[in-house]
Enzyme design. Structure first.
Site, short mmCIF file in Angstrom:
data_model
loop_
_atom_site.label_atom_id
_atom_site.label_comp_id
_atom_site.label_asym_id
_atom_site.label_seq_id
_atom_site.Cartn_x
_atom_site.Cartn_y
_atom_site.Cartn_z
N SER A 219 4.84 -1.11 -70.35
CA SER A 219 5.80 -0.50 -69.42
C SER A 219 6.59 0.59 -70.11
O SER A 219 6.97 0.47 -71.28
CB SER A 219 6.77 -1.56 -68.90
N HIS B 191 13.41 -0.91 -65.95
CA HIS B 191 13.34 -2.36 -66.00
C HIS B 191 13.28 -2.90 -67.43
O HIS B 191 13.53 -4.09 -67.65
CB HIS B 191 12.12 -2.86 -65.23
N ASP C 162 11.87 3.63 -61.21
CA ASP C 162 11.84 2.85 -62.45
C ASP C 162 11.75 3.76 -63.68
O ASP C 162 10.77 3.74 -64.42
CB ASP C 162 10.66 1.87 -62.40
#
Length: 253
Positions: free
Chosen positions: A208, A66, A114
């Protein structure tokens, strides 16, 4: 051409004038010992920190798929050997990205799969401050209650303050059944995912793609899903790297 492949091409060719905000969600942690985590990477867009990453081989960094969503018109690079993002350090070096390889099943509207592998323009110069991290290949859950380390340059409070130096926090692993309670993540945590407690200490925006390290081994990668940081009823979600060992090996081969 797969949509992710088109995006990866755009990432490598484009150069935008401004940087996107950091993706993801360390909150309630503390400054890490300088260069004690030589596997840490800062994935950067147009010269600004975007996401975390982890060096898994001399020429490869693992992050979250992402992270590229905001990068279609920008130049993606990887910073290795850093403690401070802004101060000069002998070990720091910025690498261009030769190839961006998101997991083929990753989608913008889900946290499943992801993962993203970034091939550096050349092999990293290894040393005390730059070294790959061993990653888990045995597909088994980490025992609940195990203390694991998360590090990153993500925001450190709800006002959005971004640190210049690497931060870290120790978080206990949470069992999947608890994480899947209706009041928590309501069944969304598959066997490919794992959770860690998030009671006022958590990974947060800008973390992230960073590593969840248990016993000196990479077990998980911080997902980019949107949630409130530090809310004990919304535990942190991490992609289990052991579930993707075959894919990682195939890309690195």
């Amino acid at each position: 051409m797969h949509s992710w492949e088109r995006l990866a091409v755009l990432v490598l060719l484009g150069a935008a004038a401004c940087a996107a905000p950091p993706r993801g969600r360390i909150l309630g942690g503390r400054e890490a010992e300088a260069h004690a985590r030589p596997y840490m990477a800062s994935v950067q867009l147009n010269g600004a920190h975007l996401c975390g990453g982890v060096l898994v081989a001399e020429q490869w960094v693992l992050s979250a798929a992402h992270c590229l969503e905001d990068a279609a018109d920008g130049k993606v690079q990887v910073l290795l050997g850093a403690h401070s993002l802004s101060q000069p350090e002998p070990s720091k070096r910025l690498y261009d990205v030769l190839r961006a390889v998101p997991h083929p099943d990753s989608q913008p509207d889900t946290i499943d799969h992801d993962l993203l592998l970034l091939q550096l323009s050349e092999k990293a110069t290894l040393g005390p401050a730059v070294r790959p991290l061993p990653w888990q290949r045995v597909d088994r859950d980490v025992a609940p209650g195990t203390l694991c380390d998360v590090a990153g340059w993500g925001i450190v409070n709800h006002a959005g303050r971004r640190p210049d130096s690497l931060q870290h926090v120790l978080l206990p692993v949470l069992d999947r059944a608890t994480c899947n309670r209706r009041t928590h993540h309501d069944g969304a945590i598959t066997e490919r995912l794992m959770c860690a407690e998030s009671n006022r200490r958590d990974s947060c925006k800008g973390d992230s793609g960073g590593p969840l390290v248990c016993g000196g081994v990479l077990e998980g990668v911080v997902t980019s899903g949107s949630r409130v940081c530090g809310n004990r009823k919304k535990p942190g979600i991490y992609t289990r790297v052991a579930s993707y060992a075959a894919w990682i090996d195939s890309v690195l081969a």
